[in-house]
Design an enzyme around this catalytic site. Sequence first.
Site, PDB file in Angstrom:
ATOM      1  N   TYR A   1     115.228  93.762  53.439  1.00 10.60           N
ATOM      2  CA  TYR A   1     114.784  94.005  52.012  1.00 10.60           C
ATOM      3  C   TYR A   1     115.536  94.086  51.122  1.00 10.60           C
ATOM      4  O   TYR A   1     115.633  94.363  49.890  1.00 10.60           O
ATOM      5  CB  TYR A   1     114.394  95.494  52.480  1.00 10.60           C
ATOM      6  CG  TYR A   1     113.026  95.696  52.929  1.00 10.60           C
ATOM      7  CD1 TYR A   1     111.774  95.515  52.416  1.00 10.60           C
ATOM      8  CD2 TYR A   1     112.711  96.163  54.471  1.00 10.60           C
ATOM      9  CE1 TYR A   1     110.552  95.244  52.906  1.00 10.60           C
ATOM     10  CE2 TYR A   1     111.426  96.087  54.855  1.00 10.60           C
ATOM     11  CZ  TYR A   1     110.456  95.727  54.215  1.00 10.60           C
ATOM     12  OH  TYR A   1     109.267  95.765  54.732  1.00 10.60           O
TER      13      TYR A   1
ATOM     14  N   GLU B   1     107.113  99.632  81.641  1.00 11.84           N
ATOM     15  CA  GLU B   1     106.685  98.703  80.749  1.00 11.84           C
ATOM     16  C   GLU B   1     106.373  99.000  79.430  1.00 11.84           C
ATOM     17  O   GLU B   1     106.470  99.123  78.404  1.00 11.84           O
ATOM     18  CB  GLU B   1     105.918  97.535  81.381  1.00 11.84           C
ATOM     19  CG  GLU B   1     105.451  96.509  80.311  1.00 11.84           C
ATOM     20  CD  GLU B   1     104.566  95.321  81.063  1.00 11.84           C
ATOM     21  OE1 GLU B   1     103.894  94.779  80.273  1.00 11.84           O
ATOM     22  OE2 GLU B   1     104.038  95.446  82.105  1.00 11.84           O
TER      23      GLU B   1
ATOM     24  N   ASP C   1     103.299  95.929  84.851  1.00 17.74           N
ATOM     25  CA  ASP C   1     101.819  95.434  85.210  1.00 17.74           C
ATOM     26  C   ASP C   1     101.920  94.198  86.343  1.00 17.74           C
ATOM     27  O   ASP C   1     102.988  93.410  85.880  1.00 17.74           O
ATOM     28  CB  ASP C   1     101.128  94.826  83.866  1.00 17.74           C
ATOM     29  CG  ASP C   1     100.416  96.047  82.881  1.00 17.74           C
ATOM     30  OD1 ASP C   1     100.390  97.302  83.582  1.00 17.74           O
ATOM     31  OD2 ASP C   1     100.395  95.642  81.816  1.00 17.74           O
TER      32      ASP C   1
END
Length: 353
Positions: free
Chosen positions: A95, A181, A234
Amino acid sequence: SSEVLEAIENVIQGVLQSLAQKKAPILTVANRTDWRNIEFKDSVGLQMIPRCTTKQIRSDCPQSAKRFALMLKILSMIYKMVQSNTYATKRDIYYSDTLLFGSQTAVDQLINEISCMLKIPRRSLHILSTTKGFVAGNLSYTEEDGTKVNCTCSATVFTVPSNVQGIKNLTSHAKFILIVEKDATFQRLLDDDFFNKVSPCIMITGRGIPDLNTRLLVRKLWDSFQIPIFTLMDADPHGVEIMCVYKYGSVSMSFEAHHLTVPSIKWLGLLPSDLERLNICKDVLIPFTKQDENKLASIQKRPYIACQPLWKKELEIMAASKLKAEIQVLTSLSSDYLSRVYLPNKLQFGGWL
């Protein structure tokens, strides 16, 4: 800090010498994304080899001239920050001149490039990452500015500190660390008061692919407490990939492997073999996409899989079924199956790899 200033001065001196000899200045950086530059070491994970192939960022070539200029710009910003002992986030740097940098991703890549070129860890360059990870459970510590953080008192989530190196007075009675996760699973375990029910533990989530600070915190907790670290992911190629980043590191950050990896991390779940063992209905499983197949094939070829025969077996089960499962499939058995049955049994009977 004098080491950082000296390293930057050496780079600039090289640029000035080239100009004095009427040659186009060049910056030489290691080729960070080339697997040929990476070696696998059991005790460290993926690390960059000492004599790796390099690439040149030339100032006289249209393809790389802007990159060359941006690297000098960021080097000058780092130099000023180190001199004045101030810090900035990668976002602050972007920025400071959005038109010049073009995108946050470009800034992130340039900073990693500079860190690798100078052979200095990113936090020593006075650049902090914006943190996205969360921590909860049996842990208290003092932040660099003196703020006392106590995660133990409640089911409150705390953001991983942006300056992990600066935290001190870490205390915990945790018996293990659980890396989760996804944010949704993390929140669910918090709601079920999991970290108090089974035995005291510390829970961390990087909310997907972990940022640098989350990985640094996992490493710091390992160095401080030397307690088992388990992962809950997962049962899909993406989950395995994320677990490998915590355990063995990533190719792009292999030059910093010594500070970031924890090779003793264990895979607690969700294992592909669990799906059959628990009679999970095929209807709640998700078929592989082409992308999943490619990702899994690439993971199976990685050097660290060869020394993990049990992992190899699980990946073969996944490849043969061409089905993936999110941790949430366990709710098909009962709404609190994960915290009430699955995790306590795994931890009690050693169901990890």
